[in-house]
Scaffold this active site. Structure first.
Site, PDB file in Angstrom:
ATOM      1  N   TYR A   1      -3.982   2.692   2.137  1.00  0.00           N
ATOM      2  CA  TYR A   1      -4.300   3.152   0.772  1.00  0.00           C
ATOM      3  C   TYR A   1      -3.139   3.969   0.220  1.00  0.00           C
ATOM      4  O   TYR A   1      -2.505   4.733   0.947  1.00  0.00           O
ATOM      5  CB  TYR A   1      -5.583   4.000   0.769  1.00  0.00           C
ATOM      6  CG  TYR A   1      -6.785   3.201   1.225  1.00  0.00           C
ATOM      7  CD1 TYR A   1      -7.566   2.496   0.314  1.00  0.00           C
ATOM      8  CD2 TYR A   1      -7.097   3.101   2.589  1.00  0.00           C
ATOM      9  CE1 TYR A   1      -8.647   1.724   0.744  1.00  0.00           C
ATOM     10  CE2 TYR A   1      -8.173   2.333   3.023  1.00  0.00           C
ATOM     11  CZ  TYR A   1      -8.935   1.656   2.099  1.00  0.00           C
ATOM     12  OH  TYR A   1      -9.990   0.878   2.522  1.00  0.00           O
TER      13      TYR A   1
ATOM     14  N   TRP B   1      -7.386   9.239  -8.425  1.00  0.00           N
ATOM     15  CA  TRP B   1      -8.403  10.267  -8.699  1.00  0.00           C
ATOM     16  C   TRP B   1      -9.671  10.038  -7.873  1.00  0.00           C
ATOM     17  O   TRP B   1     -10.770   9.873  -8.409  1.00  0.00           O
ATOM     18  CB  TRP B   1      -8.718  10.314 -10.199  1.00  0.00           C
ATOM     19  CG  TRP B   1      -7.610  10.928 -11.018  1.00  0.00           C
ATOM     20  CD1 TRP B   1      -6.341  11.223 -10.610  1.00  0.00           C
ATOM     21  CD2 TRP B   1      -7.677  11.301 -12.401  1.00  0.00           C
ATOM     22  NE1 TRP B   1      -5.630  11.771 -11.648  1.00  0.00           N
ATOM     23  CE2 TRP B   1      -6.421  11.825 -12.744  1.00  0.00           C
ATOM     24  CE3 TRP B   1      -8.667  11.238 -13.371  1.00  0.00           C
ATOM     25  CZ2 TRP B   1      -6.129  12.299 -14.033  1.00  0.00           C
ATOM     26  CZ3 TRP B   1      -8.395  11.699 -14.650  1.00  0.00           C
ATOM     27  CH2 TRP B   1      -7.139  12.224 -14.976  1.00  0.00           C
TER      28      TRP B   1
ATOM     29  N   ASP C   1      -3.563  12.562  15.934  1.00  0.00           N
ATOM     30  CA  ASP C   1      -2.573  13.335  15.172  1.00  0.00           C
ATOM     31  C   ASP C   1      -1.430  12.399  14.805  1.00  0.00           C
ATOM     32  O   ASP C   1      -0.630  12.003  15.660  1.00  0.00           O
ATOM     33  CB  ASP C   1      -2.085  14.534  15.984  1.00  0.00           C
ATOM     34  CG  ASP C   1      -1.162  15.424  15.144  1.00  0.00           C
ATOM     35  OD1 ASP C   1      -0.778  14.992  14.030  1.00  0.00           O
ATOM     36  OD2 ASP C   1      -0.837  16.523  15.602  1.00  0.00           O
ATOM     37  N   LEU C   2      -1.362  12.090  13.539  1.00  0.00           N
ATOM     38  CA  LEU C   2      -0.366  11.107  13.092  1.00  0.00           C
ATOM     39  C   LEU C   2       1.061  11.622  13.184  1.00  0.00           C
ATOM     40  O   LEU C   2       2.004  10.848  13.021  1.00  0.00           O
ATOM     41  CB  LEU C   2      -0.678  10.678  11.657  1.00  0.00           C
ATOM     42  CG  LEU C   2      -1.919   9.804  11.508  1.00  0.00           C
ATOM     43  CD1 LEU C   2      -2.108   9.417  10.070  1.00  0.00           C
ATOM     44  CD2 LEU C   2      -1.824   8.556  12.368  1.00  0.00           C
TER      45      LEU C   2
ATOM     46  N   THR D   1      -1.397   5.464  -3.876  1.00  0.00           N
ATOM     47  CA  THR D   1      -1.761   6.310  -5.016  1.00  0.00           C
ATOM     48  C   THR D   1      -1.109   5.894  -6.335  1.00  0.00           C
ATOM     49  O   THR D   1      -0.003   5.342  -6.341  1.00  0.00           O
ATOM     50  CB  THR D   1      -1.360   7.777  -4.695  1.00  0.00           C
ATOM     51  OG1 THR D   1      -1.553   8.578  -5.856  1.00  0.00           O
ATOM     52  CG2 THR D   1       0.087   7.899  -4.278  1.00  0.00           C
ATOM     53  N   ASP D   2      -1.792   6.229  -7.412  1.00  0.00           N
ATOM     54  CA  ASP D   2      -1.233   6.057  -8.765  1.00  0.00           C
ATOM     55  C   ASP D   2       0.014   6.924  -8.966  1.00  0.00           C
ATOM     56  O   ASP D   2       0.804   6.672  -9.876  1.00  0.00           O
ATOM     57  CB  ASP D   2      -2.297   6.399  -9.825  1.00  0.00           C
ATOM     58  CG  ASP D   2      -2.911   7.782  -9.636  1.00  0.00           C
ATOM     59  OD1 ASP D   2      -2.971   8.266  -8.483  1.00  0.00           O
ATOM     60  OD2 ASP D   2      -3.325   8.390 -10.649  1.00  0.00           O
TER      61      ASP D   2
ATOM     62  N   TYR E   1      -1.772  12.991   3.972  1.00  0.00           N
ATOM     63  CA  TYR E   1      -1.512  14.389   3.636  1.00  0.00           C
ATOM     64  C   TYR E   1      -1.679  14.435   2.119  1.00  0.00           C
ATOM     65  O   TYR E   1      -0.848  13.881   1.379  1.00  0.00           O
ATOM     66  CB  TYR E   1      -0.089  14.776   4.056  1.00  0.00           C
ATOM     67  CG  TYR E   1       0.260  16.202   3.700  1.00  0.00           C
ATOM     68  CD1 TYR E   1       0.279  17.195   4.682  1.00  0.00           C
ATOM     69  CD2 TYR E   1       0.565  16.566   2.396  1.00  0.00           C
ATOM     70  CE1 TYR E   1       0.591  18.509   4.351  1.00  0.00           C
ATOM     71  CE2 TYR E   1       0.859  17.871   2.064  1.00  0.00           C
ATOM     72  CZ  TYR E   1       0.877  18.831   3.042  1.00  0.00           C
ATOM     73  OH  TYR E   1       1.179  20.136   2.718  1.00  0.00           O
TER      74      TYR E   1
ATOM     75  N   TYR F   1       4.759  14.623  -2.424  1.00  0.00           N
ATOM     76  CA  TYR F   1       3.599  13.793  -2.051  1.00  0.00           C
ATOM     77  C   TYR F   1       3.814  12.366  -2.551  1.00  0.00           C
ATOM     78  O   TYR F   1       3.639  11.392  -1.799  1.00  0.00           O
ATOM     79  CB  TYR F   1       2.313  14.387  -2.660  1.00  0.00           C
ATOM     80  CG  TYR F   1       1.123  13.455  -2.601  1.00  0.00           C
ATOM     81  CD1 TYR F   1       0.423  13.259  -1.413  1.00  0.00           C
ATOM     82  CD2 TYR F   1       0.688  12.760  -3.742  1.00  0.00           C
ATOM     83  CE1 TYR F   1      -0.676  12.387  -1.359  1.00  0.00           C
ATOM     84  CE2 TYR F   1      -0.400  11.898  -3.694  1.00  0.00           C
ATOM     85  CZ  TYR F   1      -1.082  11.717  -2.499  1.00  0.00           C
ATOM     86  OH  TYR F   1      -2.154  10.851  -2.446  1.00  0.00           O
TER      87      TYR F   1
ATOM     88  N   LYS G   1       4.215   8.934  -0.307  1.00  0.00           N
ATOM     89  CA  LYS G   1       3.254   7.817  -0.357  1.00  0.00           C
ATOM     90  C   LYS G   1       3.971   6.495  -0.657  1.00  0.00           C
ATOM     91  O   LYS G   1       3.628   5.457  -0.082  1.00  0.00           O
ATOM     92  CB  LYS G   1       2.172   8.097  -1.402  1.00  0.00           C
ATOM     93  CG  LYS G   1       1.187   9.202  -1.037  1.00  0.00           C
ATOM     94  CD  LYS G   1       0.335   8.906   0.190  1.00  0.00           C
ATOM     95  CE  LYS G   1      -0.659   7.798  -0.007  1.00  0.00           C
ATOM     96  NZ  LYS G   1      -1.511   7.576   1.177  1.00  0.00           N
TER      97      LYS G   1
END
Ligand code: NAP
Length: 294
Positions: free
Chosen positions: A98, A149, A35-36, A100-101, A60, A124, A128
């Site tokens: 990882y 995506w 559990d982060l 995200t765009d 998330y 979100y 990130k």
């Protein structure tokens, strides 16, 4: 190679566990064993495992729900990556993360490079970007791959939803003004494993030599409408479709809690020039993903 894989039941994590298996001993963990939101437990776990590489495939990812669950999104996407980076540094492990765009606002009008200014819109996206920064601030031995995506054929995502809608609706409306790179999670996982395989015994030195943020996503780019049309065309069980019309729409026609950046295609040439590798064109990857038995 001793590998700790966090998030092994997610889209990407599931594929990573398969792709990494040939590289050595892989310990895969996911919620609730991991559990982060409990950083002390995460620290203990890493110190006990003493891996050479930590891969963080957790996130998330509920973009709209994040608007109401900001604290949780920040804990998983922003604070936890910082803890992972600190612990990776502590135990002498390389960290693969990882992103995200969505760290971009989508207003540039052409594919984004790593050097372009970020401007995340929505919780979100903000979380990130904060996670990317926390990684970079706490270790020098990391790769952060910004992707876009992400889809799989086994867990709910845009690709599985399009197939589902095509069996429930005779008329579908898809947006033409949201554009990015469809990325099959298996290709992303295989690319990650391929890179680690090149470490030739010293993964720490290999990652440190090329440390940094890279754009890594399916080749080319498409609108949601173009992507959906290709999904429908390649559907292995096309006879189950009842959809007769696919009509164009705009993002603004579907109000959501979180704003969506419009054009977030990623330019992956920095990755290609550094490693001499490239993810396949998005339509080719989709064809492979939809082959029966995959
Ligand atoms: N999906 C996309 O379209 C997309 C686009 C761009 C970038 N990305 C990035 O690509 C990476 C992989 O995404 P994905 O699509 O594979 O994500 P995913 O399928 O949503 O998987 C995320 C994993 O993280 C786990 N997780 C969530 N909260 C956790 C917690 N508190 N503690 C431990 N585990 C937790 C989830 O467990 P549960 O299932 O139990 O919640 C799940 O297994 C992420 O960094 C994501 O931000 C994704």
């Amino acid at each position: 190679m001793k590998i700790l894989l966090l998030g092994n039941t997610g889209q990407l994590g599931f594929e990573l566990e398969r792709s990494l298996a040939c590289l050595g001993q892989v310990q895969g963990l996911d919620y609730p064993q991991l559990d982060l939101t409990r950083p002390d437990e995460v620290r203990q776990l890493i110190r006990a495992a003493r891996p050479q590489v930590i891969l963080n495939a957790t996130a998330y990812t509920a973009v709209d729900r994040a608007e109401q669950e900001e604290a949780l999104a920040m804990a998983v996407n922003a604070l936890a990556p910082g803890v992972l980076a600190q612990e990776a540094h502590q135990v002498g492990a390389a960290l693969i993360h990882y992103s995200t765009d969505y760290v971009f606002d989508g207003l540039k009008g052409s594919p984004y490079h790593e050097t372009d200014p970020t401007n995340p819109v929505g919780v979100y996206a903000v979380s990130k970007l904060a996670g990317e920064r926390a990684v970079a601030q706490n270790t020098d031995v990391y790769w952060t791959f910004r992707t876009a995506w992400v889809y799989s054929t086994r867990r709910e995502c845009f690709a599985t939803k399009v197939l589902q809608w095509s069996r429930q609706q005779t008329r579908m409306r898809l947006v033409t003004d949201q554009i990015s790179n469809p990325t099959w999670c298996r290709m992303l996982a295989e690319m990650t494993a391929n890179l680690l395989a090149q470490a030739k015994g010293d993964v720490y030195a290999w990652v440190r030599q090329h440390q940094g943020v890279y754009h890594l996503a399916g080749g080319g780019y498409a609108s949601r409408m173009e992507w959906a049309q290709e999904i429908l065309a390649l559907d292995p069980n096309k006879s189950e479709q009842i959809v007769q019309e696919v009509l164009p729409a705009k993002v603004a026609d579907f109000p959501t809690s979180a704003p969506r950046p419009l054009f977030t295609a990623l330019d992956c040439s920095h990755f290609e020039q550094t490693f001499g590798l490239t993810l396949p064109f998005w339509k080719d990857a989709l064809r492979l993903a939809f082959q029966p038995g995959r």
